[in-house]
Design a protein around this motif. Structure first.
Motif, mmCIF file in Angstrom:
data_model
loop_
_atom_site.group_PDB
_atom_site.id
_atom_site.type_symbol
_atom_site.label_atom_id
_atom_site.label_comp_id
_atom_site.label_asym_id
_atom_site.label_seq_id
_atom_site.Cartn_x
_atom_site.Cartn_y
_atom_site.Cartn_z
ATOM 1 N N GLU A 1 38.866 63.030 20.387
ATOM 2 C CA GLU A 1 38.338 62.746 21.481
ATOM 3 C C GLU A 1 38.081 61.383 21.996
ATOM 4 O O GLU A 1 37.961 60.474 21.318
ATOM 5 C CB GLU A 1 37.327 63.824 22.036
ATOM 6 C CG GLU A 1 37.829 65.104 22.073
ATOM 7 C CD GLU A 1 36.426 66.142 22.340
ATOM 8 O OE1 GLU A 1 35.462 65.629 22.841
ATOM 9 O OE2 GLU A 1 36.578 67.118 22.039
ATOM 10 N N GLU A 2 38.225 61.003 23.095
ATOM 11 C CA GLU A 2 37.882 59.635 23.722
ATOM 12 C C GLU A 2 36.624 58.927 23.147
ATOM 13 O O GLU A 2 36.615 57.809 22.816
ATOM 14 C CB GLU A 2 37.987 59.445 25.233
ATOM 15 C CG GLU A 2 38.389 58.174 25.568
ATOM 16 C CD GLU A 2 38.501 58.027 27.201
ATOM 17 O OE1 GLU A 2 38.764 59.104 27.860
ATOM 18 O OE2 GLU A 2 38.305 56.723 27.655
ATOM 19 N N ASP A 3 35.666 59.721 22.903
ATOM 20 C CA ASP A 3 34.101 59.072 22.510
ATOM 21 C C ASP A 3 34.167 59.166 20.885
ATOM 22 O O ASP A 3 33.069 58.907 20.475
ATOM 23 C CB ASP A 3 33.127 59.559 23.192
ATOM 24 C CG ASP A 3 32.818 61.249 22.696
ATOM 25 O OD1 ASP A 3 33.692 61.864 22.291
ATOM 26 O OD2 ASP A 3 31.616 61.512 22.900
ATOM 27 N N TRP A 4 35.255 59.610 20.366
ATOM 28 C CA TRP A 4 34.978 59.739 18.748
ATOM 29 C C TRP A 4 35.311 58.182 18.208
ATOM 30 O O TRP A 4 36.169 57.479 18.759
ATOM 31 C CB TRP A 4 36.115 60.716 18.220
ATOM 32 C CG TRP A 4 35.884 62.048 18.532
ATOM 33 C CD1 TRP A 4 34.887 62.638 19.240
ATOM 34 C CD2 TRP A 4 36.335 63.209 17.945
ATOM 35 N NE1 TRP A 4 34.996 63.963 19.512
ATOM 36 C CE2 TRP A 4 35.764 64.266 18.398
ATOM 37 C CE3 TRP A 4 37.317 63.368 16.923
ATOM 38 C CZ2 TRP A 4 36.355 65.472 18.223
ATOM 39 C CZ3 TRP A 4 37.920 64.483 16.565
ATOM 40 C CH2 TRP A 4 37.012 65.645 17.049
#
Lengths: 60, 285
Positions: free
Chosen positions: A55-58
């Motif tokens: 995911e984008e915030d990983w």
């Protein structure tokens, strides 16, 4: 941490994944047969699902 | 002593840390943040720990948990201020530059028009990065105006306010590698070089690693950078500029280290666990 051997089926290829120690919820594993990345989603019964896509915030 | 280790995916790093805490005889509980509801008026569960080690792979989860817990006086590793500085490349860059730590030149703008101006002030080739993101996601090396305009148009189409921020960084003609120094408790403990045929030398993108000597120069710049962000355990990414020497590219607050233990011969998780234990025991702030 408890030392034990637990197994669960790979949801992709049905081969058995072995954990040398008690797995924890959210633990990541890789199927040695089909190579798919898996995640422990339940401990009793021990259940594996295909790990979610990054995911984008990983990150680090 | 009781330690909580928060996570959202339990990877090799988290397993290694749990092992090291256990070797130290410390009671540690792994807490999956995805299952938590935080009630700021009832944090008894969390007050039962001397310290909380954040290992969430999700930045959102890290920020949520650390904000709530620190507001209740619970010591977190890394602290919220470190997360806030390291998770945003603009915040990292301005903090480091303001403290006199060498960083690549950069410009930042918030519209496609001013973004193009920012890019051309830096000059081609230029590196465009999302200010928040990791593992090399959406990082682009742009060689000319046509490509710059295309990337800016794509960014605009993504739609989120965050993607409207144009962070343009000078491209450093590095020697096929970048460097990483692990800093724990203010002390540089190990260094690696990451090699790749691709210009993005990130292990998440297939780069290979090699242990390298922690030179005086590496120690100095890495310790300075870690001090700026007040990091307990951070990984400092450095670029070797042919003209200006070492430059701090990024700082990672939730460092991955599984591929760096064997190549450096340094038990990184053990040193992190020992530092956390000392902070939790009140021996260190």
């Amino acid at each position: 941490m408890q030392t034990t051997t637990e197994t669960a089926a790979c949801p992709e290829c049905d081969s058995q994944i072995t954990f040398d120690r008690s797995p924890l919820n959210g633990q990541v594993a890789r199927c040695g047969d089909c190579g798919v990345e898996l995640e422990v989603t339940n401990l009793n019964p021990l259940t594996l699902e295909i790990a979610p896509e990054v995911e984008e915030d990983w990150g680090e | 002593m009781r330690i909580a280790m928060t996570y959202t995916r339990l990877r090799t790093e988290e397993r290694l840390l749990l092992d090291e805490f256990e070797k130290l005889g410390i009671e540690v509980e792994a807490v999956d943040l995805r299952q938590q509801v935080f009630d700021p008026e009832d944090l008894d569960f969390w007050h039962g720990f001397d310290i909380v080690v954040d290992r969430a792979v999700s930045l959102t989860n890290s920020l949520v948990a650390t904000r709530v817990l620190e507001s209740a006086g619970i010591r977190c590793v890394n602290p919220l201020s470190t997360l806030e500085l390291c998770s945003d490349k603009l915040a990292t860059s301005v903090a480091l530059a303001g403290a006199g730590v060498a960083v690549p030149r950069f410009r930042v703008a918030t519209t496609p028009e001013s973004g193009l101006e920012a890019i051309e002030q830096i000059g081609y080739p230029v590196v465009l990065k999302p200010t928040v993101g990791s593992w090399g996601r959406l990082v682009a090396r742009v060689n000319d105006r046509d490509a710059a305009e295309a990337v800016l148009e794509h960014r605009g189409t993504l739609g989120s306010p965050q993607h409207s921020v144009v962070y343009a960084q000078e491209h450093i003609d590095k020697p096929g590698r970048d460097l990483r120094v692990f800093v724990v408790g203010g002390a540089p403990i190990a260094a690696i070089a990451r090699y790749s045929g691709h210009w993005v030398t990130n292990t998440a993108r297939g780069a290979t690693t090699e242990g390298i000597e922690l030179t005086h120069e590496l120690r100095e710049i890495a310790a300075s950078a870690a001090e700026v962000v007040c990091g307990d355990a951070v990984a400092i990414d450095l670029l070797e500029c042919p003209k200006r020497g070492l430059l701090v590219n990024e700082i990672n607050h939730s460092m991955e280290f599984r591929n760096s233990i064997a190549v450096t011969g340094v038990n990184i998780p053990m040193l992190v666990a020992e530092h956390v234990a000392r902070v939790g025991a009140g021996e260190l702030a």
